[in-house]
Design a protein around this motif. Structure first.
Motif, short mmCIF file in Angstrom:
data_model
loop_
_atom_site.label_atom_id
_atom_site.label_comp_id
_atom_site.label_asym_id
_atom_site.label_seq_id
_atom_site.Cartn_x
_atom_site.Cartn_y
_atom_site.Cartn_z
N UNK A 1 0.83 -1.21 0.00
CA UNK A 1 0.00 0.00 0.00
C UNK A 1 0.86 1.25 0.00
N UNK A 2 1.97 1.24 0.71
CA UNK A 2 2.86 2.40 0.73
C UNK A 2 3.50 2.61 -0.63
N UNK A 3 3.94 1.52 -1.26
CA UNK A 3 4.54 1.64 -2.59
C UNK A 3 3.53 2.19 -3.60
N UNK A 4 2.32 1.66 -3.58
CA UNK A 4 1.29 2.13 -4.52
C UNK A 4 0.93 3.58 -4.26
N UNK A 5 0.89 3.98 -3.01
CA UNK A 5 0.56 5.36 -2.66
C UNK A 5 1.50 6.34 -3.34
N UNK A 6 2.78 5.97 -3.49
CA UNK A 6 3.78 6.89 -4.05
C UNK A 6 4.18 6.53 -5.48
N UNK A 7 3.46 5.58 -6.10
CA UNK A 7 3.67 5.31 -7.52
C UNK A 7 4.84 4.40 -7.84
N UNK A 8 5.20 3.51 -6.92
CA UNK A 8 6.31 2.58 -7.14
C UNK A 8 5.76 1.19 -7.44
N UNK A 9 6.00 0.66 -8.65
CA UNK A 9 5.63 -0.73 -8.89
C UNK A 9 6.66 -1.66 -8.27
N UNK A 10 6.27 -2.90 -8.06
CA UNK A 10 7.20 -3.88 -7.54
C UNK A 10 7.69 -4.81 -8.63
N UNK A 11 8.91 -5.29 -8.47
CA UNK A 11 9.46 -6.38 -9.28
C UNK A 11 9.72 -7.51 -8.30
N UNK A 12 8.85 -8.49 -8.31
CA UNK A 12 8.77 -9.46 -7.22
C UNK A 12 9.76 -10.59 -7.42
N UNK A 13 10.63 -10.75 -6.44
CA UNK A 13 11.48 -11.92 -6.33
C UNK A 13 10.65 -12.99 -5.61
N UNK A 14 10.09 -13.91 -6.38
CA UNK A 14 9.01 -14.76 -5.90
C UNK A 14 9.45 -16.19 -5.62
N UNK A 15 9.23 -16.65 -4.40
CA UNK A 15 9.23 -18.09 -4.15
C UNK A 15 7.96 -18.63 -4.80
N UNK A 16 8.10 -19.35 -5.91
CA UNK A 16 6.92 -19.62 -6.73
C UNK A 16 5.91 -20.52 -6.02
N UNK A 17 6.31 -21.23 -4.95
CA UNK A 17 5.33 -21.99 -4.17
C UNK A 17 4.28 -21.07 -3.54
N UNK A 18 4.56 -19.77 -3.45
CA UNK A 18 3.57 -18.83 -2.95
C UNK A 18 2.30 -18.86 -3.79
N UNK A 19 2.42 -19.21 -5.06
CA UNK A 19 1.23 -19.27 -5.93
C UNK A 19 0.23 -20.30 -5.43
N UNK A 20 0.72 -21.34 -4.74
CA UNK A 20 -0.18 -22.33 -4.14
C UNK A 20 -0.47 -22.03 -2.67
N UNK A 21 0.53 -21.60 -1.92
CA UNK A 21 0.34 -21.41 -0.49
C UNK A 21 -0.46 -20.15 -0.17
N UNK A 22 -0.13 -19.05 -0.80
CA UNK A 22 -0.81 -17.78 -0.52
C UNK A 22 -1.15 -17.08 -1.84
N UNK A 23 -2.07 -17.64 -2.63
CA UNK A 23 -2.39 -17.01 -3.92
C UNK A 23 -2.95 -15.61 -3.79
N UNK A 24 -3.51 -15.26 -2.62
CA UNK A 24 -4.05 -13.92 -2.43
C UNK A 24 -2.95 -12.86 -2.57
N UNK A 25 -1.75 -13.17 -2.09
CA UNK A 25 -0.66 -12.21 -2.18
C UNK A 25 -0.21 -12.05 -3.63
#
Length: 291
Positions: free
Chosen positions: A80-104
């Motif tokens: 929310x802080x990044x979006x507030x100031x116009x900063x996109x993220x480049x996510x270094x992703x543990x791809x298992x997150x797609x199954x464990x926490x898809x909401x994120x």
């Protein structure tokens, strides 16, 4: 990486700011990208004979819970802080997150963030892998992120920064365009690989919040001051890249958010930054610099 050689021959030596001098869109002086490490740490992972996953005997409830805070609370506060100031993220992703926490993952995708692979879990290391195992992880990363987000990953940061001598050759073979695993320059550059074209994307250990808070024992205010001084110097020099690597369980703590916001405000107000994503930097570099 070439085994048994004193110089692994990963890249040519180039004096700092030697040609080609990079020009960023809109005449900006420095490309700034934020890399949230969205990671999954297993409570009691399989043992790797080359490295322990946790300092305490498994299961390490304390270490697990500290990191899980980032997924349950810290991510949302940081994002929310990044979006507030116009900063996109480049996510270094543990791809298992797609199954464990898809909401994120869905939240990051909805914000227009880019994803690249940080392996499957941050508690499983590349040390000791054979080529078939390493290929399976790369293929899994490409497939899983595409299924979850529609994106085809362009970049790689090795899980827990662990590699084999073949890692860079393999990710280039699979068509990835950049690696964040070389910390040797403030500008992108060419990596020597067997086939394809691979760019080294400036990433940082020095201004990584893990090093700031865990290694250098900085206060939030001191860490923010470090980021601002890093930014100001790179903007003065020009043609540079600044990466701000973050972990939600660290920067997303309530007592650190005010200092983090001060950094974002400083960069935006200064006006010399191309605030962007790592894949956009890689694409822009490749368009400017012939293979």
């Amino acid at each position: 990486m070439r085994e048994g050689e004193p110089d692994p021959g990963l890249y040519d030596f180039r004096p700092y700011r030697a040609p080609p001098t990079l020009a960023w869109p809109g005449g900006k002086r420095v490309a700034v990208w934020i890399s949230p490490n969205i990671e999954f740490y297993e409570l009691d992972p399989p043992a790797n004979p080359h490295r322990k996953s946790w300092a305490r005997p498994h299961p390490d409830v304390v270490g697990y819970g500290h990191r899980d805070y980032g997924n349950r609370v810290g991510h949302w506060r940081m994002a929310e802080m990044m979006s507030k100031h116009g900063f996109p993220g480049s996510v270094s992703l543990s791809v298992a997150m797609c199954q464990h926490h898809p909401e994120i993952v869905a939240d990051a995708a909805a914000r227009g963030w880019e994803f690249f692979s940080h392996g499957i879990y941050n508690t499983r290391y590349s040390y000791g892998m054979d080529e078939a195992q390493e290929r399976a992880i790369i293929e899994d990363s490409i497939r899983t992120v595409r299924d979850a987000t529609g994106q085809t990953i362009k970049g790689w940061l090795a899980p827990a920064l662990t590699h084999t001598p073949r890692t860079l050759d393999l990710i280039a073979e699979y068509g990835l365009s950049y690696t964040c695993d070389l910390y040797h320059d403030d500008q992108p550059g060419e990596v020597h690989v067997r086939q394809g074209r691979l760019i080294s994307m400036p990433y940082s250990l020095e201004v990584n919040d893990h090093y700031g808070f865990f290694v250098y024992n900085m206060s939030p205010r001191a860490y923010a001051d470090t980021l601002i001084r890093q930014y100001d110097r790179l903007a003065d020099e020009g043609g540079t890249v600044m990466c701000i690597p973050l972990h939600a369980y660290l920067i997303g703590q309530p007592h650190r958010m005010g200092a983090f916001e001060a950094v974002l405000r400083h960069i935006v107000a200064d006006g010399r930054a191309w605030i962007t994503r790592s894949g956009d930097i890689a694409d822009h570099y490749r368009a400017q610099v012939p293979a």
